[in-house]
Design a protein around this motif. Structure first.
Motif, PDB file in Angstrom:
ATOM      1  N   GLN A 119      -9.911   3.652  14.585  1.00 15.42           N
ATOM      2  CA  GLN A 119      -8.899   4.574  14.059  1.00 15.42           C
ATOM      3  C   GLN A 119      -7.509   3.964  14.198  1.00 15.42           C
ATOM      4  OE1 GLN A 119      -9.775   8.150  16.338  1.00 15.42           O
ATOM      5  NE2 GLN A 119     -10.661   9.109  14.526  1.00 15.42           N
ATOM      6  N   GLN A 122      -7.026   1.345  11.547  1.00 10.75           N
ATOM      7  CA  GLN A 122      -6.793   1.946  10.236  1.00 10.75           C
ATOM      8  C   GLN A 122      -5.374   2.496  10.138  1.00 10.75           C
ATOM      9  OE1 GLN A 122      -8.836   1.869   7.459  1.00 10.75           O
ATOM     10  NE2 GLN A 122      -6.932   2.541   6.521  1.00 10.75           N
ATOM     11  N   LEU A 123      -4.904   3.122  11.189  1.00 10.42           N
ATOM     12  CA  LEU A 123      -3.520   3.607  11.202  1.00 10.42           C
ATOM     13  C   LEU A 123      -2.536   2.452  11.033  1.00 10.42           C
ATOM     14  CD1 LEU A 123      -3.593   6.294  14.044  1.00 10.42           C
ATOM     15  CD2 LEU A 123      -3.198   6.689  11.601  1.00 10.42           C
ATOM     16  N   GLN A 124      -2.806   1.324  11.677  1.00 12.17           N
ATOM     17  CA  GLN A 124      -1.931   0.161  11.551  1.00 12.17           C
ATOM     18  C   GLN A 124      -1.960  -0.371  10.117  1.00 12.17           C
ATOM     19  OE1 GLN A 124       0.189  -1.155  14.056  1.00 12.17           O
ATOM     20  NE2 GLN A 124       1.028  -2.055  12.203  1.00 12.17           N
ATOM     21  N   ARG A 125      -3.151  -0.441   9.511  1.00 11.20           N
ATOM     22  CA  ARG A 125      -3.246  -0.896   8.118  1.00 11.20           C
ATOM     23  C   ARG A 125      -2.485   0.054   7.198  1.00 11.20           C
ATOM     24  NH1 ARG A 125      -8.592  -2.263   9.773  1.00 11.20           N
ATOM     25  NH2 ARG A 125      -9.386  -0.265   9.054  1.00 11.20           N
ATOM     26  N   ASP A 126      -2.620   1.365   7.414  1.00 11.91           N
ATOM     27  CA  ASP A 126      -1.903   2.349   6.601  1.00 11.91           C
ATOM     28  C   ASP A 126      -0.394   2.191   6.772  1.00 11.91           C
ATOM     29  OD1 ASP A 126      -4.394   3.326   5.870  1.00 11.91           O
ATOM     30  OD2 ASP A 126      -4.262   5.134   7.119  1.00 11.91           O
ATOM     31  N   PHE A 127       0.042   2.011   8.002  1.00  8.75           N
ATOM     32  CA  PHE A 127       1.469   1.825   8.270  1.00  8.75           C
ATOM     33  C   PHE A 127       1.980   0.551   7.606  1.00  8.75           C
ATOM     34  CE2 PHE A 127       4.886  -0.002  10.834  1.00  8.75           C
ATOM     35  CZ  PHE A 127       5.814   1.029  10.766  1.00  8.75           C
ATOM     36  N   ASP A 128       1.225  -0.536   7.728  1.00  8.48           N
ATOM     37  CA  ASP A 128       1.636  -1.798   7.115  1.00  8.48           C
ATOM     38  C   ASP A 128       1.747  -1.656   5.602  1.00  8.48           C
ATOM     39  OD1 ASP A 128       1.625  -2.916   9.651  1.00  8.48           O
ATOM     40  OD2 ASP A 128      -0.288  -3.978   9.370  1.00  8.48           O
ATOM     41  N   ARG A 129       0.799  -0.941   4.995  1.00  9.50           N
ATOM     42  CA  ARG A 129       0.829  -0.722   3.544  1.00  9.50           C
ATOM     43  C   ARG A 129       2.034   0.126   3.145  1.00  9.50           C
ATOM     44  NH1 ARG A 129       0.390  -2.153  -1.402  1.00  9.50           N
ATOM     45  NH2 ARG A 129      -0.557  -0.673  -2.819  1.00  9.50           N
ATOM     46  N   MET A 130       2.319   1.175   3.910  1.00 13.41           N
ATOM     47  CA  MET A 130       3.483   2.007   3.612  1.00 13.41           C
ATOM     48  C   MET A 130       4.774   1.207   3.756  1.00 13.41           C
ATOM     49  SD  MET A 130       2.477   5.828   5.061  1.00 13.41           S
ATOM     50  CE  MET A 130       3.121   5.448   6.635  1.00 13.41           C
ATOM     51  N   THR A 131       4.843   0.353   4.748  1.00 17.08           N
ATOM     52  CA  THR A 131       6.025  -0.493   4.941  1.00 17.08           C
ATOM     53  C   THR A 131       6.194  -1.442   3.768  1.00 17.08           C
ATOM     54  OG1 THR A 131       5.778  -0.348   7.342  1.00 17.08           O
ATOM     55  CG2 THR A 131       7.109  -2.167   6.492  1.00 17.08           C
TER      56      THR A 131
END
Length: 152
Positions: A119, A122-131
């Motif tokens: 989890q 996945q949160l880190q991947r989501d954050f990286d994508r949003m950035t």
């Protein structure tokens, strides 16, 4: 899994080999090398009592290096006194399990921790994508363009 006893390595790795990629180390130096490699583990199961560098020293060295400072550690040991447990937890271990292990309990603990780790990834991947999207948006706006549909 880090343990100087081949039987313990075989037992514990057997509990997880169907579900996870298991790397084995028979001494602290190898464990540190694995944990600070380009493909570090998501979790370290670490014996305390080993010749040479004990598990507490391994954990201390892992915590001092940026590549392994946040790697979760579960101590699995025959060392059952409260001072040792406090030492292990004080070094940042997530858990401290006594030998002989209860296989089902260890599997549950590892599964819960791995679920949490996945989890977090996945949160880190989501954050990286949003950035990345925010940076692209800022660059497009700086150039006077408009954003493609779905990125606004």
């Amino acid at each position: 899994m880090v343990d100087d006893t081949p039987e313990d390595l075989q037992l514990v790795s057997g509990l997880f080999q169907d579900r996870f990629k298991v790397k084995l180390a028979t001494h602290g130096e190898k464990a540190i090398a694995i944990c600070q490699s380009d493909a570090p583990p998501d979790l370290v199961l670490l014996d305390v009592m080993m010749p040479g560098m004990d598990g507490f020293e391994v954990a201390s060295r892992l915590r001092q290096h940026p590549a392994s400072s946040l790697t979760p550690i579960i101590f699995i040991t025959a060392l059952t006194d409260e001072t040792a447990r406090k030492c292990g937890l004080g070094l940042g271990a997530i858990d401290y399990v006594f030998k002989p292990i209860d296989p089902e309990l260890l599997q549950s603990r590892v599964a819960n921790l791995m679920h949490f780790a996945m989890q977090q990834k996945q949160l880190q991947r989501d954050f990286d994508r949003m950035t990345e999207i925010a940076l692209l948006r800022a660059e497009i706006e700086r150039l006077g363009g408009t954003l493609p549909a779905g990125l606004s």
